[in-house]
Scaffold this active site. Structure first.
Site, PDB file in Angstrom:
ATOM      1  N   ARG A   1       0.862  -1.193   0.000  1.00 43.76           N
ATOM      2  CA  ARG A   1       0.000   0.000   0.000  1.00 43.76           C
ATOM      3  C   ARG A   1       0.895   1.239   0.000  1.00 43.76           C
ATOM      4  O   ARG A   1       1.717   1.395   0.904  1.00 43.76           O
ATOM      5  CB  ARG A   1      -0.889  -0.015   1.257  1.00 43.76           C
ATOM      6  CG  ARG A   1      -1.632   1.276   1.445  1.00 43.76           C
ATOM      7  CD  ARG A   1      -2.476   1.309   2.723  1.00 43.76           C
ATOM      8  NE  ARG A   1      -3.057   2.623   2.815  1.00 43.76           N
ATOM      9  CZ  ARG A   1      -3.013   3.405   3.890  1.00 43.76           C
ATOM     10  NH1 ARG A   1      -2.449   2.998   5.012  1.00 43.76           N
ATOM     11  NH2 ARG A   1      -3.534   4.604   3.851  1.00 43.76           N
TER      12      ARG A   1
ATOM     13  N   HIS B   1      -2.941  11.086   1.111  1.00 43.83           N
ATOM     14  CA  HIS B   1      -2.316  10.866   2.417  1.00 43.83           C
ATOM     15  C   HIS B   1      -1.720  12.201   2.865  1.00 43.83           C
ATOM     16  O   HIS B   1      -0.532  12.320   3.083  1.00 43.83           O
ATOM     17  CB  HIS B   1      -1.274   9.751   2.337  1.00 43.83           C
ATOM     18  CG  HIS B   1      -0.932   9.108   3.641  1.00 43.83           C
ATOM     19  ND1 HIS B   1      -1.060   7.751   3.887  1.00 43.83           N
ATOM     20  CD2 HIS B   1      -0.459   9.630   4.797  1.00 43.83           C
ATOM     21  CE1 HIS B   1      -0.675   7.477   5.120  1.00 43.83           C
ATOM     22  NE2 HIS B   1      -0.281   8.599   5.698  1.00 43.83           N
TER      23      HIS B   1
ATOM     24  N   GLU C   1      -7.038   8.350   6.785  1.00 39.90           N
ATOM     25  CA  GLU C   1      -7.263   9.001   8.071  1.00 39.90           C
ATOM     26  C   GLU C   1      -7.773  10.434   7.940  1.00 39.90           C
ATOM     27  O   GLU C   1      -7.104  11.385   8.384  1.00 39.90           O
ATOM     28  CB  GLU C   1      -5.974   8.988   8.910  1.00 39.90           C
ATOM     29  CG  GLU C   1      -5.420   7.591   9.148  1.00 39.90           C
ATOM     30  CD  GLU C   1      -4.188   7.580  10.039  1.00 39.90           C
ATOM     31  OE1 GLU C   1      -3.732   8.661  10.454  1.00 39.90           O
ATOM     32  OE2 GLU C   1      -3.672   6.498  10.321  1.00 39.90           O
TER      33      GLU C   1
ATOM     34  N   ASN D   1      -6.813   1.679  10.340  1.00 36.09           N
ATOM     35  CA  ASN D   1      -5.484   1.885  10.909  1.00 36.09           C
ATOM     36  C   ASN D   1      -5.627   1.841  12.424  1.00 36.09           C
ATOM     37  O   ASN D   1      -6.285   2.698  13.012  1.00 36.09           O
ATOM     38  CB  ASN D   1      -4.914   3.249  10.502  1.00 36.09           C
ATOM     39  CG  ASN D   1      -4.624   3.307   9.004  1.00 36.09           C
ATOM     40  OD1 ASN D   1      -4.757   2.325   8.299  1.00 36.09           O
ATOM     41  ND2 ASN D   1      -4.215   4.488   8.537  1.00 36.09           N
TER      42      ASN D   1
ATOM     43  N   TYR E   1      -3.652   1.413  16.203  1.00 37.29           N
ATOM     44  CA  TYR E   1      -2.362   1.449  16.896  1.00 37.29           C
ATOM     45  C   TYR E   1      -2.443   1.251  18.411  1.00 37.29           C
ATOM     46  O   TYR E   1      -1.584   0.633  18.995  1.00 37.29           O
ATOM     47  CB  TYR E   1      -1.649   2.785  16.640  1.00 37.29           C
ATOM     48  CG  TYR E   1      -1.103   2.917  15.240  1.00 37.29           C
ATOM     49  CD1 TYR E   1       0.152   2.443  14.908  1.00 37.29           C
ATOM     50  CD2 TYR E   1      -1.869   3.506  14.239  1.00 37.29           C
ATOM     51  CE1 TYR E   1       0.653   2.538  13.623  1.00 37.29           C
ATOM     52  CE2 TYR E   1      -1.383   3.606  12.947  1.00 37.29           C
ATOM     53  CZ  TYR E   1      -0.116   3.126  12.631  1.00 37.29           C
ATOM     54  OH  TYR E   1       0.365   3.220  11.360  1.00 37.29           O
TER      55      TYR E   1
ATOM     56  N   GLU F   1      -3.067  -0.222   8.314  1.00 32.16           N
ATOM     57  CA  GLU F   1      -1.856   0.151   9.063  1.00 32.16           C
ATOM     58  C   GLU F   1      -1.939  -0.450  10.455  1.00 32.16           C
ATOM     59  O   GLU F   1      -2.999  -0.448  11.084  1.00 32.16           O
ATOM     60  CB  GLU F   1      -1.727   1.669   9.244  1.00 32.16           C
ATOM     61  CG  GLU F   1      -1.344   2.423   8.013  1.00 32.16           C
ATOM     62  CD  GLU F   1      -1.171   3.927   8.258  1.00 32.16           C
ATOM     63  OE1 GLU F   1      -0.845   4.317   9.400  1.00 32.16           O
ATOM     64  OE2 GLU F   1      -1.396   4.683   7.309  1.00 32.16           O
TER      65      GLU F   1
HETATM   66  O1  IFM Z   1       3.037   7.642   9.996  1.00 34.03           O
HETATM   67  C1  IFM Z   1       1.672   7.635  10.247  1.00 34.03           C
HETATM   68  C2  IFM Z   1       0.900   7.471   8.951  1.00 34.03           C
HETATM   69  O2  IFM Z   1       1.220   8.455   8.032  1.00 34.03           O
HETATM   70  C3  IFM Z   1      -0.583   7.547   9.225  1.00 34.03           C
HETATM   71  N1  IFM Z   1      -0.971   6.639  10.280  1.00 34.03           N
HETATM   72  C4  IFM Z   1      -0.196   6.637  11.493  1.00 34.03           C
HETATM   73  C5  IFM Z   1       1.287   6.507  11.178  1.00 34.03           C
HETATM   74  C6  IFM Z   1       2.104   6.521  12.476  1.00 34.03           C
HETATM   75  O3  IFM Z   1       1.885   7.690  13.176  1.00 34.03           O
END
Ligand code: IFM
Length: 457
Positions: free
Chosen positions: A75, A119, A164, A297, A299, A361
């Site tokens: 990606r 992005h 995002e 995404n 985290y 992500e």
């Molecule tokens: O680096 C970023 C990415 O550009 C978008 N999602 C989170 C990642 C880590 O912060």
């Protein structure tokens, strides 16, 4: 062995501004991130993406890297300013050719290309006309999507309109820590709507130009949890999850903007004409048109505690701090909470009934560099990846339609306002020499990709 479906996508993700460099090459125009990072004080150490990982020139090596790892998908994002240097108008053929070569190279290596159109690197020329707060920018995005998909549509597997949009909205236009560095709640709300609208307008064009592909959007969906079951703490959770998650998910899935958050925003006094004054007839139906997949995404988790001492207080909720040791928190200060990925995927599948999901992500920032043996022993990242992939596997077992996983990131890269201080890569990058070294986590992940799964740790 945790075995994934045979056609599961095992990929890695990147974004144009974070890796490409070559910020002025071959007719590329200036983006808001070029302007922002060149403005003193905006990024750590004044770091910029001018050179980054020099992927613009080293992409054949980077494809070989993915081949070595055994990935079957990649990606990446397209820099709008390489295609339309001023946002709209004549197409810059050299920019299209670059991505066309990249896509051909990926296909020749047996790697499926997934393209993110936006992005965060808006052409500066469009920002000068009001940026995403201006509805015309959504129309310009459609021209851009059309130009790119006409050229690449016969070969791309996945199209992601936006990455995002919540971050582009709130970090770019409310906190101002990202480009274009604006701090204006009313502008931010309009930005969010125009981002979503541009997604809705572009999706049918992508489908038309690229009939064999899948079209979707990627949202950042982390896990918010109230510190207690008290009404005040639950409300603190609602006030974070609302703008970050439901503000984007609800319109995309036909629920409109969440009424509770509209009421919160109206109470702010920043909207003399009402929060949704920029919404025009038909917009919500356009935004809610069905897509093929949702990109997620994920985290971390945030635990929220209310600071309200009385009903009338309007203090923002506070984040409950954790132990901050690197076994539980990454170097970004993000809590490691794999269960949140499982719960997020379940929420999307069962509450929103998303047709298909990709984790577009997931990854961790740790600074580990080469040791005396020349290898990068990033064992904490291996644990992070293993635990999150195990959570993804559990989600599949309960019926979540998860079709792929893209780790963030293929390479260490420019982490926005943090500059090069945060390293998310499964490949270590020496920014002086541009040498790449596959980290131990990259080896581990590559093995999982090749085997279609891994033994639970
Ligand atoms: O680096 C970023 C990415 O550009 C978008 N999602 C989170 C990642 C880590 O912060």
């Amino acid at each position: 062995m945790l075995t994934f479906p045979d056609d599961f996508l095992w990929g890695a993700a990147t974004a144009a501004y974070q890796i490409e460099g070559a910020w002025q090459a071959d007719g590329k125009g200036e983006s808001i991130w070029d302007r922002f990072s060149h403005t003193p004080g905006k990024t750590r150490n004044g770091d910029t993406g001018d050179v980054a990982c020099d992927h613009y020139h080293r992409w054949p090596d980077d494809i070989r890297l993915m081949q070595t790892l055994g990935l079957n998908a990649y990606r990446f994002s397209i820099a709008w300013t390489r295609i339309l240097p001023h946002g709209r108008g004549p197409v810059n053929q050299a920019g299209l050719d670059f991505y066309s070569r990249l896509v051909d190279g990926l296909l020749a290596a047996g790697i499926a290309p997934g393209v993110t159109l936006y992005h965060w690197d808006l052409p500066q020329a469009l920002q000068d006309d009001g940026g995403w707060a201006n509805r015309d920018t959504a129309a310009a995005f459609v021209e851009y999507a059309d130009a790119v998909s006409r050229c690449l549509g016969d070969r791309v597997k996945l199209w992601i309109t936006h990455n995002e949009p919540a971050v582009a909205t709130w970090n770019g236009h409310l906190s101002g820590e990202h480009a274009p560095g604006i701090q204006d709640l009313a502008a931010a709300a309009a930005v969010s709507h125009h981002l979503l609208l541009s997604h809705g307008w572009a999706a049918p064009i992508l489908r038309q130009n690229s009939p064999a592909s899948e079209v979707g959007i990627t949202l950042n969906i982390n896990w918010f949890a109230a510190a207690s079951r008290s009404a005040a703490d639950l409300d603190a959770e609602r006030r974070e999850d609302g703008p970050w998650t439901r503000w984007f998910l609800d319109p995309l899935y036909g629920r409109g903007y969440p009424a509770d958050i509209v009421a919160d925003l109206n109470a702010d006094g920043a909207f003399p004409h009402g929060v949704l004054s920029y919404v025009q007839p038909g917009d919500m139906a356009t935004i809610a048109a069905p897509t093929d997949f949702l990109g997620v995404n994920y985290y971390y988790r945030t635990i929220l505690r209310s600071r309200r001492m009385a009903e009338a207080d309007n203090l923002p909720p506070t984040v409950v701090p954790g132990p901050r040791d690197l076994d539980h928190w990454t170097e970004m200060g993000w809590e490691i909470y794999p269960d949140g990925l499982f719960k997020t995927l379940a929420r999307l599948a069962f509450d929103y009934q998303t047709p298909k999901l990709y984790i577009t992500e997931n990854g961790a920032s740790y600074a580990d560099g080469p040791g005396p043996d020349g290898r990068v022993h990033d064992s904490r990242r291996i644990i992070y990846l293993r635990q999150h992939l195990a959570a993804a596997w559990r989600a599949i077992q309960i019926g979540v339609p998860l079709a792929g996983y893209f780790t963030w990131s293929l390479l260490d890269n420019f982490e926005w306002a943090h500059g090069y201080a945060q390293r998310f890569g499964i490949t270590w990058v020496n920014y002086e020499t541009q040498e790449r070294i596959i980290k131990q986590s990259g080896r581990w992940y590559g093995e999982a990709a090749v085997n279609g799964g891994f033994a639970p740790g």
